[in-house]
Design an enzyme around this catalytic site. Structure first.
Site, PDB file in Angstrom:
ATOM      1  N   GLU A 199     -23.483 -57.705 -78.190  1.00  0.00           N
ATOM      2  CA  GLU A 199     -23.354 -57.745 -77.127  1.00  0.00           C
ATOM      3  C   GLU A 199     -23.611 -59.557 -76.520  1.00  0.00           C
ATOM      4  O   GLU A 199     -24.464 -60.042 -77.419  1.00  0.00           O
ATOM      5  CB  GLU A 199     -24.987 -57.380 -76.908  1.00  0.00           C
TER       6      GLU A 199
ATOM      7  N   CYS B 158     -28.718 -63.065 -70.430  1.00  0.00           N
ATOM      8  CA  CYS B 158     -26.774 -62.676 -70.073  1.00  0.00           C
ATOM      9  C   CYS B 158     -26.738 -62.222 -69.532  1.00  0.00           C
ATOM     10  O   CYS B 158     -25.563 -62.544 -69.026  1.00  0.00           O
ATOM     11  CB  CYS B 158     -27.145 -62.045 -71.664  1.00  0.00           C
TER      12      CYS B 158
HETATM   13  P1  NAD Z   1     -26.750 -67.227 -81.510  1.00  0.00           P
HETATM   14  O1  NAD Z   1     -26.000 -66.367 -81.158  1.00  0.00           O
HETATM   15  O2  NAD Z   1     -27.197 -67.868 -81.543  1.00  0.00           O
HETATM   16  O3  NAD Z   1     -28.229 -66.357 -82.170  1.00  0.00           O
HETATM   17  C1  NAD Z   1     -27.834 -64.687 -81.924  1.00  0.00           C
HETATM   18  C2  NAD Z   1     -28.676 -64.565 -83.285  1.00  0.00           C
HETATM   19  O4  NAD Z   1     -27.371 -64.484 -84.127  1.00  0.00           O
HETATM   20  C3  NAD Z   1     -30.443 -65.295 -83.859  1.00  0.00           C
HETATM   21  O5  NAD Z   1     -31.154 -64.745 -84.959  1.00  0.00           O
HETATM   22  C4  NAD Z   1     -29.492 -66.307 -85.115  1.00  0.00           C
HETATM   23  O6  NAD Z   1     -30.122 -66.814 -86.074  1.00  0.00           O
HETATM   24  C5  NAD Z   1     -28.007 -65.339 -85.408  1.00  0.00           C
HETATM   25  N1  NAD Z   1     -27.007 -66.097 -86.661  1.00  0.00           N
HETATM   26  C6  NAD Z   1     -26.509 -67.290 -86.182  1.00  0.00           C
HETATM   27  N2  NAD Z   1     -25.874 -67.537 -86.465  1.00  0.00           N
HETATM   28  C7  NAD Z   1     -25.225 -66.609 -87.246  1.00  0.00           C
HETATM   29  C8  NAD Z   1     -24.099 -65.867 -88.334  1.00  0.00           C
HETATM   30  N3  NAD Z   1     -23.660 -66.900 -88.912  1.00  0.00           N
HETATM   31  N4  NAD Z   1     -24.426 -64.797 -88.669  1.00  0.00           N
HETATM   32  C9  NAD Z   1     -24.846 -63.602 -88.285  1.00  0.00           C
HETATM   33  N5  NAD Z   1     -25.993 -63.965 -87.495  1.00  0.00           N
HETATM   34  C10 NAD Z   1     -26.407 -65.426 -87.222  1.00  0.00           C
HETATM   35  O7  NAD Z   1     -27.561 -66.845 -79.299  1.00  0.00           O
HETATM   36  P2  NAD Z   1     -28.480 -67.264 -79.111  1.00  0.00           P
HETATM   37  O8  NAD Z   1     -28.470 -68.960 -78.515  1.00  0.00           O
HETATM   38  O9  NAD Z   1     -29.735 -67.227 -80.071  1.00  0.00           O
HETATM   39  O10 NAD Z   1     -28.363 -66.211 -77.680  1.00  0.00           O
HETATM   40  C11 NAD Z   1     -27.954 -66.537 -76.508  1.00  0.00           C
HETATM   41  C12 NAD Z   1     -26.726 -65.998 -76.461  1.00  0.00           C
HETATM   42  O11 NAD Z   1     -27.318 -64.827 -76.304  1.00  0.00           O
HETATM   43  C13 NAD Z   1     -26.079 -66.495 -75.344  1.00  0.00           C
HETATM   44  O12 NAD Z   1     -24.870 -66.660 -74.966  1.00  0.00           O
HETATM   45  C14 NAD Z   1     -26.302 -64.933 -74.299  1.00  0.00           C
HETATM   46  O13 NAD Z   1     -25.620 -64.538 -73.631  1.00  0.00           O
HETATM   47  C15 NAD Z   1     -26.418 -64.064 -75.675  1.00  0.00           C
HETATM   48  N6  NAD Z   1     -27.425 -62.480 -75.973  1.00  0.00           N
HETATM   49  C16 NAD Z   1     -26.516 -61.409 -74.885  1.00  0.00           C
HETATM   50  C17 NAD Z   1     -27.278 -60.786 -74.567  1.00  0.00           C
HETATM   51  C18 NAD Z   1     -26.502 -58.926 -74.538  1.00  0.00           C
HETATM   52  O14 NAD Z   1     -27.170 -57.598 -74.038  1.00  0.00           O
HETATM   53  N7  NAD Z   1     -24.743 -59.008 -74.087  1.00  0.00           N
HETATM   54  C19 NAD Z   1     -28.650 -60.402 -74.563  1.00  0.00           C
HETATM   55  C20 NAD Z   1     -29.100 -61.207 -74.779  1.00  0.00           C
HETATM   56  C21 NAD Z   1     -28.905 -62.510 -74.903  1.00  0.00           C
END
Ligand code: NAD
Length: 543
Positions: free
Chosen positions: A280, A314
């Site tokens: 997502e 999002c």
């Molecule tokens: P992010 O991708 O930076 O982090 C998300 C999660 O992944 C965090 O727990 C982070 O610690 C972890 N992570 C970071 N690097 C990783 C790696 N290399 N391997 C595995 N896990 C890792 O995103 P964010 O800044 O925390 O969240 C914002 C983003 O999330 C925005 O782009 C938003 O649109 C998206 N989002 C999407 C939805 C949806 O339902 N489509 C919902 C909420 C947020």
């Protein structure tokens, strides 16, 4: 907590004409009242972590709690504990498992004030926006509490040769689901996805964002109170690039919510082990206002579409397409509403928009807005950092005259910033809205529902809302929710939201005669018999 850490409630606007500030009612709780050492000790009990980390509140930027930090070895142990607990959990009937969700539903509503405080403190959002998360948690618990047994029910399928072949399709749990979740909706996105995984008979090892870990830990404790076995939901904490891949290295399936670049890495990790994943991801969502729209309703809707959780949602809208004949009128109404939004940090209802979550979010928002203005865009309203309210506050911002290559035109800002564009006819609106690699959510505003739905079906997004911003689609939990294109793979909610946590298994029993020459038939006669059978099956309208 020191005075300097107390939420700022009474600050005057930084500049004349800036958004007003909501003042906290007397007696409103502070972070120190909420995040006590006793609470942290209770919530972190059983968390695998040999190191120490901490999280902070965007309201003051100060430390909220010291938390255990997990190493990759801690993650491996957490997965092993979850795997053991999963065996007896999977042996319970779907109805027994679903009963835990229904008890959780009642508990989360009864104890909502506890988690509203935590969500607000960890994310910086308003209480009303935090309440959306409580609603999502309750809706998901009710839906899967009631429907999981029927989603998971063994199903009879037509056999290769009816009567001779009896076939049942079973849904087996995958085992241990690895879940990696972001900071923006820490209750909705932790519990909302974990509940169907549990209902399907799985264990979960979750890595929430550390900055919002208390909310996920609180939800875990509440689910244990509702009857979930203690070891079934493991939470591990730490740096994403360290702990995330460790989860992917041991789990049987990965459910990831976060940014598109990280989603690609998670998918690569899943591919290496040939395990499934759902992703997502981000969005650059469009709102389309047709010429026949009720402009007051559309302007109210635009506020809900663009500024929920300070735009850090999002499915929030960042592109606003308005028919040229009503654009100026609409923009005037929308801007007046955006200017009136009250900013605030109180752990109480009343503020309309909260804080950005971090320095990093603030930096992106400032970069996108400043670059757009430098390159010729016009600020209709907003465009100002508001440190007088809190270190990461930024005003709701509307930009006009945005065009490529301004970053705000194509990149996800994830903040309270929307660009307004004009269109001349519906074909152009569809083309402009679809001109993005993302495909998460969109909305169409019109007095003609049929026209709105027809136009919506031409938009390349996983959900489309007509005369609502996003809540109509997201809140309709029986229907799938997710992204097309670079916004993701797979869906949450509905049947897909639970069946993805299962392996389909076909059990076929052959009776009376084998599917091979027998009863004295030679190969040729058997082939003729089977050809005849196939013709009969089609004539009998077998599917
Ligand atoms: P992010 O991708 O930076 O982090 C998300 C999660 O992944 C965090 O727990 C982070 O610690 C972890 N992570 C970071 N690097 C990783 C790696 N290399 N391997 C595995 N896990 C890792 O995103 P964010 O800044 O925390 O969240 C914002 C983003 O999330 C925005 O782009 C938003 O649109 C998206 N989002 C999407 C939805 C949806 O339902 N489509 C919902 C909420 C947020």
């Amino acid at each position: 907590m020191t005075d300097s850490q107390a939420p700022v409630q009474d600050a005057a606007p930084a500049a004349a004409g800036g958004n007003p500030v909501f003042t906290a009612p007397a007696g409103t709780r502070t972070a120190a009242d909420v995040v006590t050492p006793e609470l942290v000790a209770r919530l972190t009990r059983g968390v695998s972590g040999s190191g120490v980390t901490a999280n902070h509140t965007p309201f003051g930027g100060d430390r909220l709690a010291e938390l255990p930090e997990s190493t990759p070895e801690d993650v491996a142990e957490a997965v092993a504990r979850a795997r053991t607990a999963q065996r007896s959990w999977a042996a319970l009937s779907p109805r027994r498992r679903a009963a835990v969700l229904l008890r959780f539903h009642d508990l989360v509503l009864a104890r909502q004030s506890e988690v509203l405080d935590l969500v607000q403190l960890e994310t910086g959002k308003t209480r009303l926006h935090a309440h959306e998360e409580v609603q999502i948690a309750a809706i998901s618990a009710r839906h899967y509490g009631r429907k999981a047994p029927s989603y998971l029910r063994p199903r009879r399928r037509t056999g290769a040769v009816p009567v001779l072949t009896k076939v049942t399709e079973l849904r087996q749990p995958r085992g241990v689901i690895g879940m990696i979740t972001p900071w923006n909706y820490p209750l909705a996105l932790s519990v909302g996805d974990a509940l169907p995984a549990f209902a399907a008979g799985n264990a979960v090892v979750m890595k929430p964002d550390t900055e919002t870990a208390l909310t996920a830990l609180w939800a875990r404790r509440l689910l244990i109170e509702a009857g979930l076995p203690e070891e079934l939901w493991q939470i591990v904490l730490g740096d994403g690039p360290v702990v995330g891949p460790a989860v992917a290295a041991h789990a049987d399936y990965i459910s990831f919510t976060g940014s598109t670049p990280t989603g690609r890495e998670v998918a690569r990790n899943a591919a290496d082990r040939l395990i499934g994943c759902s992703l997502e991801l981000g969005g650059k969502n469009a709102m389309i206002v047709l010429r026949d729209a009720d402009l007051d309703k559309a302007a109210d809707g635009a506020v809900r579409a663009c500024f929920p959780s300070a735009g850090q949602l999002c499915i929030a809208a960042e592109r606003l397409y308005v028919h040229e004949s009503v654009a100026d009128d609409f923009l005037e109404r929308f801007a007046a509403r955006a200017r009136a939004l009250r900013l605030g940090t109180a752990l109480a209802y009343g503020a309309d928009m909260g804080s950005l979550a971090s320095e990093r979010q603030l930096a992106t928002v400032r970069r996108h807005v400043d670059e757009a203005v430098e390159k010729g865009a016009t600020l209709v309203t907003g465009g100002r950092h508001r440190p007088d309210v809190g270190p990461f506050f930024y005003e709701p911002t509307i930009l006009d005259g945005v065009r490529e290559p301004m970053a705000v035109c194509t990149e996800e800002t994830f903040g309270p910033v929307v660009s307004v564009y004009r269109f001349t006819d519906e074909d152009e609106a569809v083309e402009l809205a679809n001109a993005t690699d993302y495909g998460l959510n969109s909305s169409v505003w019109t007095r003609d529902g049929r026209r709105g739905r027809a136009l919506g079906a031409r938009l390349c997004t996983g959900s489309v809302n007509v005369n609502e911003s996003y809540a109509a689609g997201y809140g309709s939990v029986q229907a799938p929710m997710g992204g097309m294109g670079q916004s993701g793979i797979g869906r949450r909610n509905g049947a897909e939201g639970i069946l993805k946590y299962t392996e389909a298994q076909t059990v076929a029993q052959q009776r009376i005669m084998p599917l091979a020459p027998s009863f004295g038939l030679d190969d040729e006669k058997y082939a003729a018999f089977m050809s005849l059978s196939l013709r009969v099956m089609k004539a009998a309208r077998l599917r």
